[in-house]
Design a protein around this motif. Structure first.
Motif, PDB file in Angstrom:
ATOM      1  N   GLN A  51      -5.958   3.638  -3.797  1.00 13.25           N
ATOM      2  CA  GLN A  51      -7.315   3.506  -3.245  1.00 13.25           C
ATOM      3  C   GLN A  51      -8.065   4.824  -3.108  1.00 13.25           C
ATOM      4  O   GLN A  51      -9.164   4.843  -2.584  1.00 13.25           O
ATOM      5  CB  GLN A  51      -7.245   2.802  -1.871  1.00 13.25           C
ATOM      6  CG  GLN A  51      -6.638   3.613  -0.733  1.00 13.25           C
ATOM      7  CD  GLN A  51      -5.142   3.449  -0.603  1.00 13.25           C
ATOM      8  OE1 GLN A  51      -4.449   3.228  -1.574  1.00 13.25           O
ATOM      9  NE2 GLN A  51      -4.617   3.577   0.612  1.00 13.25           N
ATOM     10  N   LYS A  52      -7.439   5.908  -3.559  1.00 14.34           N
ATOM     11  CA  LYS A  52      -8.104   7.212  -3.417  1.00 14.34           C
ATOM     12  C   LYS A  52      -8.625   7.635  -4.795  1.00 14.34           C
ATOM     13  O   LYS A  52      -9.568   7.037  -5.285  1.00 14.34           O
ATOM     14  CB  LYS A  52      -7.122   8.231  -2.846  1.00 14.34           C
ATOM     15  CG  LYS A  52      -6.277   7.677  -1.693  1.00 14.34           C
ATOM     16  CD  LYS A  52      -6.824   7.967  -0.352  1.00 14.34           C
ATOM     17  CE  LYS A  52      -5.856   7.476   0.711  1.00 14.34           C
ATOM     18  NZ  LYS A  52      -6.251   7.772   2.049  1.00 14.34           N
TER      19      LYS A  52
ATOM     20  N   PHE B 136       0.494  12.622   8.429  1.00 15.75           N
ATOM     21  CA  PHE B 136       1.420  11.831   7.621  1.00 15.75           C
ATOM     22  C   PHE B 136       2.856  12.344   7.588  1.00 15.75           C
ATOM     23  O   PHE B 136       3.775  11.569   7.316  1.00 15.75           O
ATOM     24  CB  PHE B 136       0.838  11.595   6.223  1.00 15.75           C
ATOM     25  CG  PHE B 136      -0.333  10.654   6.289  1.00 15.75           C
ATOM     26  CD1 PHE B 136      -0.134   9.295   6.447  1.00 15.75           C
ATOM     27  CD2 PHE B 136      -1.641  11.125   6.277  1.00 15.75           C
ATOM     28  CE1 PHE B 136      -1.197   8.407   6.574  1.00 15.75           C
ATOM     29  CE2 PHE B 136      -2.725  10.257   6.405  1.00 15.75           C
ATOM     30  CZ  PHE B 136      -2.500   8.895   6.546  1.00 15.75           C
TER      31      PHE B 136
ATOM     32  N   ALA C  72      -0.930  16.266  -0.385  1.00 12.48           N
ATOM     33  CA  ALA C  72      -2.361  16.234  -0.035  1.00 12.48           C
ATOM     34  C   ALA C  72      -2.483  15.563   1.322  1.00 12.48           C
ATOM     35  O   ALA C  72      -2.340  14.349   1.422  1.00 12.48           O
ATOM     36  CB  ALA C  72      -3.137  15.469  -1.096  1.00 12.48           C
TER      37      ALA C  72
ATOM     38  N   THR D  19       0.844  -1.204   0.000  1.00 14.30           N
ATOM     39  CA  THR D  19       0.000   0.000   0.000  1.00 14.30           C
ATOM     40  C   THR D  19       0.882   1.256   0.000  1.00 14.30           C
ATOM     41  O   THR D  19       2.114   1.155  -0.035  1.00 14.30           O
ATOM     42  CB  THR D  19      -0.919   0.009   1.235  1.00 14.30           C
ATOM     43  OG1 THR D  19      -0.102   0.128   2.409  1.00 14.30           O
ATOM     44  CG2 THR D  19      -1.775  -1.246   1.317  1.00 14.30           C
ATOM     45  N   GLY D  20       0.250   2.415   0.053  1.00 11.90           N
ATOM     46  CA  GLY D  20       0.978   3.691   0.002  1.00 11.90           C
ATOM     47  C   GLY D  20       2.150   3.757   0.962  1.00 11.90           C
ATOM     48  O   GLY D  20       3.205   4.314   0.628  1.00 11.90           O
ATOM     49  N   SER D  21       2.001   3.184   2.134  1.00 11.07           N
ATOM     50  CA  SER D  21       3.093   3.241   3.123  1.00 11.07           C
ATOM     51  C   SER D  21       4.326   2.486   2.625  1.00 11.07           C
ATOM     52  O   SER D  21       5.457   2.801   3.026  1.00 11.07           O
ATOM     53  CB  SER D  21       2.652   2.651   4.464  1.00 11.07           C
ATOM     54  OG  SER D  21       1.515   3.314   4.930  1.00 11.07           O
TER      55      SER D  21
ATOM     56  N   VAL E 230      -0.419  10.654  -2.089  1.00 10.79           N
ATOM     57  CA  VAL E 230      -1.388   9.567  -1.923  1.00 10.79           C
ATOM     58  C   VAL E 230      -2.815  10.042  -2.239  1.00 10.79           C
ATOM     59  O   VAL E 230      -3.558   9.365  -2.949  1.00 10.79           O
ATOM     60  CB  VAL E 230      -1.291   8.956  -0.502  1.00 10.79           C
ATOM     61  CG1 VAL E 230      -2.418   7.964  -0.247  1.00 10.79           C
ATOM     62  CG2 VAL E 230       0.055   8.259  -0.307  1.00 10.79           C
TER      63      VAL E 230
ATOM     64  N   THR F 292      -4.297  13.980   4.004  1.00 11.26           N
ATOM     65  CA  THR F 292      -5.604  13.332   4.153  1.00 11.26           C
ATOM     66  C   THR F 292      -6.207  13.556   5.536  1.00 11.26           C
ATOM     67  O   THR F 292      -7.411  13.427   5.725  1.00 11.26           O
ATOM     68  CB  THR F 292      -5.465  11.814   3.902  1.00 11.26           C
ATOM     69  OG1 THR F 292      -4.479  11.613   2.891  1.00 11.26           O
ATOM     70  CG2 THR F 292      -6.760  11.190   3.456  1.00 11.26           C
TER      71      THR F 292
ATOM     72  N   ASP G  47       4.485  13.388  -0.877  1.00 12.01           N
ATOM     73  CA  ASP G  47       3.430  12.406  -0.623  1.00 12.01           C
ATOM     74  C   ASP G  47       2.220  12.809  -1.466  1.00 12.01           C
ATOM     75  O   ASP G  47       1.598  13.841  -1.218  1.00 12.01           O
ATOM     76  CB  ASP G  47       3.078  12.416   0.873  1.00 12.01           C
ATOM     77  CG  ASP G  47       1.973  11.435   1.249  1.00 12.01           C
ATOM     78  OD1 ASP G  47       1.043  11.249   0.437  1.00 12.01           O
ATOM     79  OD2 ASP G  47       2.018  10.878   2.356  1.00 12.01           O
TER      80      ASP G  47
HETATM   81  N1  PLP Z   1       0.086   9.304   3.069  1.00  7.47           N
HETATM   82  C1  PLP Z   1      -1.164   9.809   3.032  1.00  7.47           C
HETATM   83  C2  PLP Z   1      -1.350  11.267   2.792  1.00  7.47           C
HETATM   84  C3  PLP Z   1      -2.260   8.969   3.201  1.00  7.47           C
HETATM   85  O1  PLP Z   1      -3.501   9.468   3.159  1.00  7.47           O
HETATM   86  C4  PLP Z   1      -2.049   7.587   3.434  1.00  7.47           C
HETATM   87  C5  PLP Z   1      -3.190   6.696   3.635  1.00  7.47           C
HETATM   88  O2  PLP Z   1      -4.315   7.085   3.749  1.00  7.47           O
HETATM   89  C6  PLP Z   1      -0.737   7.111   3.466  1.00  7.47           C
HETATM   90  C7  PLP Z   1       0.305   7.997   3.281  1.00  7.47           C
HETATM   91  C8  PLP Z   1      -0.452   5.670   3.698  1.00  7.47           C
HETATM   92  O3  PLP Z   1      -1.018   4.876   2.713  1.00  7.47           O
HETATM   93  P1  PLP Z   1      -1.563   3.400   3.019  1.00  7.47           P
HETATM   94  O4  PLP Z   1      -2.573   3.508   4.099  1.00  7.47           O
HETATM   95  O5  PLP Z   1      -2.143   2.998   1.694  1.00  7.47           O
HETATM   96  O6  PLP Z   1      -0.420   2.563   3.413  1.00  7.47           O
END
Ligand code: PLP
Length: 395
Positions: A218-219, A118, A166, A91-93, A195, A168, A193
């Motif tokens: 997923q966004k 984040f 951005a 995932t994003g992380s 995401v 979140t 970042d």
């Molecule tokens: N960075 C931002 C701005 C995010 O919104 C998110 C997840 O929502 C992440 C990093 C981490 O991504 P993930 O939860 O897909 O690992």
């Protein structure tokens, strides 16, 4: 089992142990939620169909050719010519950690904009990889000005600057124009970042001089989570290639992953780990949908739907947390009115309307709701449905 009660072969014991009963859970049937929280959003139906297609091998020429399509479309969506632009497994992380693990060397100074949830995650990662981390702080919901970033770069002289384009957790969009150039004057790499911005908010990575960016699927891409876009500029690649030591993360060592995703001499690909085939189908289809719509039209759609949503919120007496000047179109933080229990309302929306919206995080816990109108869900009908549900929940 032999007559003496012993297994016939020590290699093959077909008798179950004490946990004898196989759990019977039936066919999977998740509830039909409208996902308007901070993510995941609902996947595009075409993406879900693509993900159910039969697998092929990850070294099959047809798969490698599809991987090239993904890379090409990612470059377009991010407005970059970076050769190293890939989907990372995870995932994003994972893509976030790939940036830190590959680009941060022990002892490097890493400055991070912390105005939400984040930025501190980047700091946590930098710390684990031996960086000397410095937080550049702002209240949650605000952004950093060009001059504030310039002053911090001059004061700390970092090797890496991490900024959340951005955020979140707050709904704020950090302007990045000119920041890359500023970083390069200070011999510093810029990590962004993206995401919650990719494909929903203008991202001009090359124009902004971003050296490394990561995102999630997923966004605004409307693909389930599981692979994550990552790109490195030539500057970032040069720092990685000049490292005297091994990257301290085997799975996310982009020198090794590149041998599969990019290929070595003559374009030959070698195995590093098995690519998540169905996830790659998903991102391939999601990107293809973006390319068919066109980036400008997609960015404009997100903006128009968000503007409509903000006006409709105002009509029912709700206020946004972030100033309109830097409010994200993909994720809106809505102030919880005095005396309202924010979690009670999110629960009601889930139970009565099958609708997910997000609660506030960290400094904004209990103070805002987080509402995502991203990708497939960035539509006037969805915006109106959320407003109607909020209105009902507040009455
Ligand atoms: N960075 C931002 C701005 C995010 O919104 C998110 C997840 O929502 C992440 C990093 C981490 O991504 P993930 O939860 O897909 O690992």
């Amino acid at each position: 089992m032999a007559a003496n009660g012993k297994a016939e072969s020590p290699m093959y014991d077909y008798a179950c142990d004490a946990v004898a009963e196989a759990p019977q859970k039936g066919v999977l049937n998740p509830p039909p939620r409208l996902l308007c929280g901070p993510g995941p959003g609902n996947a595009h139906p075409r993406v879900l169909s693509a993900m159910s297609l039969p697998e092929i091998g990850h070294l099959d020429p047809a798969f490698l050719s599809m991987m090239e399509d993904i890379k090409e479309m990612l470059r377009y969506v991010w407005q970059t010519n970076n050769a190293f632009t890939v989907p990372v497994s995870g995932t994003g992380s994972a893509a976030m950690e790939a940036c830190v693990a590959n680009l941060v060397e022990k002892g490097d100074k890493m400055l991070v904009g912390c105005n939400g949830y984040f930025g501190p995650r980047l700091i946590d990662m930098g710390d684990r990889y031996g960086a000397e981390c410095i937080e550049m702080k702002k209240p949650w919901g605000e952004v950093f000005s060009y001059d504030e970033i310039k002053a911090a770069l001059e004061e700390h002289k970092p090797k890496i600057l991490g900024m959340v384009h951005a955020e979140t957790s707050t709904g704020a969009c950090q302007p990045l124009e000119g920041i890359g150039e500023l970083c390069h004057e200070h011999d510093c790499l810029l990590i962004a970042d993206c995401v919650t911005s990719i494909s929903g908010v203008p991202c001009h990575l090359d124009k902004w001089g971003v050296d490394a960016a990561y995102a999630g699927t997923q966004k605004c891409l409307s693909c389930p989570p599981g692979v994550s876009p990552l790109t490195f500029s030539q500057r970032a690649m040069d720092k990685l290639m000049a490292r005297p030591d091994k990257v301290k993360n085997w799975y996310l060592d982009m020198k090794m992953v590149a041998s599969y995703l990019v290929g070595s001499g003559g374009g030959a690909r070698s195995y590093h780990h098995t690519a998540p085939i169905s996830m790659c189908y998903g991102i391939r289809e999601a990107l293809s949908i973006c390319c068919e719509e066109g980036l400008e039209a997609r960015w404009k759609r997100h903006r128009e739907v968000a503007e409509f949503f903000w006006v409709e919120l105002e009509k029912i007496g709700l206020e946004c947390h972030v100033s309109k000047d830097y409010r994200l179109p993909s994720l809106t933080t809505v102030k919880v009115p005095e005396g309202v229990d924010s979690k009670k309302l999110t629960k009601l929306l889930l139970e009565k309307y099958q609708m997910e919206i997000g609660n506030g995080l960290g400094d904004l816990a209990g103070k805002v709701w987080r509402i995502g109108l991203m990708g497939y869900n960035s539509r006037f009908d969805v915006a109106m449905t959320v407003v109607a549900a909020l209105k009902d929940g507040l009455e």
